[in-house]
Design an enzyme around this catalytic site. Structure first.
Site, PDB file in Angstrom:
ATOM      1  N   ASP A   1     -55.458  93.470  87.913  1.00  0.00           N
ATOM      2  CA  ASP A   1     -54.763  93.988  89.044  1.00  0.00           C
ATOM      3  C   ASP A   1     -53.135  93.987  88.994  1.00  0.00           C
ATOM      4  O   ASP A   1     -53.027  92.563  89.253  1.00  0.00           O
ATOM      5  CB  ASP A   1     -55.455  93.441  90.258  1.00  0.00           C
TER       6      ASP A   1
ATOM      7  N   ARG B   1     -59.229  91.918 102.374  1.00  0.00           N
ATOM      8  CA  ARG B   1     -58.356  91.459 101.295  1.00  0.00           C
ATOM      9  C   ARG B   1     -57.297  92.487 101.083  1.00  0.00           C
ATOM     10  O   ARG B   1     -57.279  93.463 101.410  1.00  0.00           O
ATOM     11  CB  ARG B   1     -59.095  90.991  99.972  1.00  0.00           C
ATOM     12  N   ASP B   2     -56.467  92.165  99.909  1.00  0.00           N
ATOM     13  CA  ASP B   2     -55.467  93.167  99.290  1.00  0.00           C
ATOM     14  C   ASP B   2     -54.358  93.500 100.493  1.00  0.00           C
ATOM     15  O   ASP B   2     -54.037  94.827 100.711  1.00  0.00           O
ATOM     16  CB  ASP B   2     -56.112  94.519  98.884  1.00  0.00           C
TER      17      ASP B   2
ATOM     18  N   GLU C   1     -60.488  99.489  97.807  1.00  0.00           N
ATOM     19  CA  GLU C   1     -59.769  98.579  97.317  1.00  0.00           C
ATOM     20  C   GLU C   1     -58.253  98.879  97.099  1.00  0.00           C
ATOM     21  O   GLU C   1     -58.013 100.270  96.851  1.00  0.00           O
ATOM     22  CB  GLU C   1     -60.267  98.045  95.860  1.00  0.00           C
TER      23      GLU C   1
END
Length: 430
Positions: free
Chosen positions: A46, A198-199, A270
Site C-alpha cells: 500500500d 482504518r485508512d 479500502e
C-alpha cells in the site's frame, strides 16, 4: 445534526454490483516483473504520496515523496501485514526511487501501522508533516490483535541537502477517532469476515474549504434487522466514513455519517480517496473478490463513484462501479490502487501483488511451497495506469513503467505498450 449531513446514506446496491464485468475499458495488461525492484530488501505494498493541504502533490527541492507499508523481503508475503512498518521513498524524476528509511523509529501507536495519508505544511516550522495512519492492534497486548483506530503523528519535518532527503521526528502521536457504534461499527459489534476502521485520508474540500478525514469502516447492522433480502448478506456491510474538522484544525475531527455504504454488497471498501474536477467529486476505493456478498461476482479491483457535491447522491462509475481490474489469467497481479489527477487524465498507482498465479482465491497461495510463494509475490510498485475520464465513464488509456509517478505538469512519456511490441505476449502466460 446539520443540514449538510442530514438524509439517508447513498448506497452501492446489489443492482449496481450485478452489472460488474471485465471488458476492454477496465482490464489492465499483464504485469511482468521489473528488472529491479524499488528495494530488494523490502516487500512494498500500500502506497501513498505526500500531498499539500490542497491535495496537490508536494515537491520539496525537486523531490516527490511516497510512503508505503513494508516488511523484510525474506518474510513469507502472507505474514507481512502482521509486522508492517511505514517507510518513505523519494525521487527527483518520479521513476527512480531512493529508500529513505522508516517514518517512525519508536513511539508509534498500535502493534503495527497500516495505511493512511500524509499532508505537508510548508508554513510550519521547517515544513511540517501531518502523518495520518491506522494504529492496528492493541498497544500492550501480548497476542496479535486486530483493533483499529485512526491515528495522527505530528512534529515530523522534511530536510534536504546534497546527499538526499530525510524526514525527522520527534513525532507526537495521538488517537484521532474510534468507532461510535451508531454510524460506525465497533469491533465487538462485528459479525462479518473482516472488521474495518482504518485508512485515514486527509481531504480539504476545494468547494467549501472545509477540512475532512475519509476512512474505511462498517455500518452497524443488528442481527435480524431485515436490511437485506437474505440475512447472510447483512454481514457484508462496508462503508466509507467521513469526519469533519469544525475549525479546520488538521488535528481535531468529529465523526459524521458515512458518505456511502455497501450493506448487502461488500464488506471492505479500502483506502477511500477523492479526485475533484470542476465541482464533481470522484470517490475511489479498492476491494477484493472475496469480500462481495454471496450471489455477486466481483473482482480484486479499483471501484469508483461520482457525485455533484461532497454529500451528494453518489452513483457508481460506469453504471456498476468497477474502474480498473486485473485480467482473468492474472486476477491478483495488482492491488491497493490510488488515483490522482494528471491534466486530462487520471494516473493510478498500485503494488505488484501475485503473478504467475491464476487460481480463484488468494487463500490457495498458502498451499504453495514457501519458495513458490516468494517467487510469485511482486512486492514492489506496479506499472502506473493512465485512465481516461468522461463524466461518469472511465477507460484505460495507457500504462507506464513500474512505479513511474509523473507530476501533473509533466508530460506522459512513451508508454510501456509503445516501448516494445508486446502483441500477443500475454497469451498462454500460465
Amino acid at each position: 445534526m446539520s443540514e449538510e449531513f442530514a438524509g439517508d446514506t447513498p448506497a452501492w446496491t446489489r443492482e449496481h454490483a450485478a452489472g460488474l464485468r471485465r471488458d476492454d475499458s477496465n482490464v489492465a495488461p499483464i504485469i511482468y516483473p521489473p528488472d529491479e525492484r524499488v528495494d530488494e530488501d523490502l516487500h512494498i505494498w500500500d502506497t501513498w504520496l505526500l500531498r499539500n493541504r490542497d491535495g496537490s502533490i508536494a515537491e520539496i527541492d525537486g523531490r516527490r515523496i511516497i510512503f508505503a507499508l513494508t516488511s523484510p523481503s525474506d518474510l513469507l508475503p502472507g505474514k507481512r501485514h502482521d509486522v508492517a512498518t511505514i517507510r518513505y521513498f523519494y525521487s527527483t524524476d518520479g521513476e527512480n526511487w531512493t529508500t529513505g528509511g522508516r517514518i517512525f523509529d519508536d513511539g508509534a501507536l498500535g502493534q503495527r501501522q497500516w495505511a493512511g495519508s500524509a499532508m505537508y505544511d510548508p508554513d510550519g516550522d521547517e515544513g511540517e508533516v501531518y502523518f495520518y495512519y491506522t494504529a492496528a492492534g492493541e498497544d500492550d497486548a501480548e497476542e496479535l490483535t486486530y483493533t483499529q483506530r485512526l491515528a495522527l503523528a505530528t512534529g515530523g519535518t522534511v530536510h534536504t541537502d546534497e546527499s538526499g532527503l530525510r524526514i525527522d521526528g520527534p513525532w507526537d502521536h495521538q488517537i484521532l477517532l474510534t468507532p461510535d457504534g451508531d454510524w460506525y461499527e465497533r469491533e465487538d459489534q462485528s459479525r462479518g469476515m473482516i472488521y474495518t476502521f482504518r485508512d485515514p485520508w486527509f481531504f480539504e474540500d476545494p468547494q467549501s474549504g472545509e477540512t475532512y478525514l475519509l476512512f474505511e469502516a462498517n455500518t452497524p447492522v443488528p442481527e435480524g434487522a431485515g436490511k437485506c433480502d437474505d440475512p447472510v448478506w447483512e454481514e457484508f456491510n462496508g462503508s466509507i466514513g467521513i469526519a469533519h474538522s469544525p475549525t479546520g484544525d488538521p488535528t481535531e475531527f468529529e465523526l459524521r455519517p458515512p458518505l456511502l455504504d455497501a450493506v448487502c454488497v461488500n464488506q471492505e471498501l479500502e483506502r477511500p480517496h477523492f479526485v475533484v474536477r470542476d465541482g464533481t467529486y470522484y470517490l475511489f476505493i479498492s476491494s477484493h473478490v472475496h469480500t462481495f456478498a454471496p450471489g455477486l461476482e466481483g473482482y480484486d479491483a479499483l471501484y469508483g463513484f461520482v457525485a455533484d457535491d461532497l454529500r451528494g447522491e453518489y452513483e457508481p462509475l460506469n453504471g456498476h462501479g468497477m474502474v480498473l481490474t486485473n485480467p482473468s489469467n492474472a486476477p491478483f497481479q495488482a492491488y491497493s490502487w490510488l488515483v490522482y489527477d494528471h491534466g486530462d487524465d487520471l494516473l493510478v498507482t498500485s503494488f505488484f501483488n501475485y503473478y504467475d498465479y491464476n487460481r480463484a482465491s488468494l487463500d490457495d497461495v498458502s498451499l504453495l511451497p514457501p519458495e513458490e510463494q516468494m517467487r510469485r509475490f511482486g512486492g514492489t510498485l506496479a506499472p502506473t495506469v493512465c485512465l481516461g475520464l468522461d463524466g461518469d465513464q472511465t477507460n484505460i488509456v495507457d500504462t507506464l513503467d513500474h512505479g513511474h509517478l509523473p507530476l501533473p505538469r509533466e508530460s506522459l512519456p512513451t508508454s510501456w505498450w509503445e516501448q516494445a511490441d508486446r502483441e500477443g505476449e500475454g497469451e498462454g502466460y500460465y
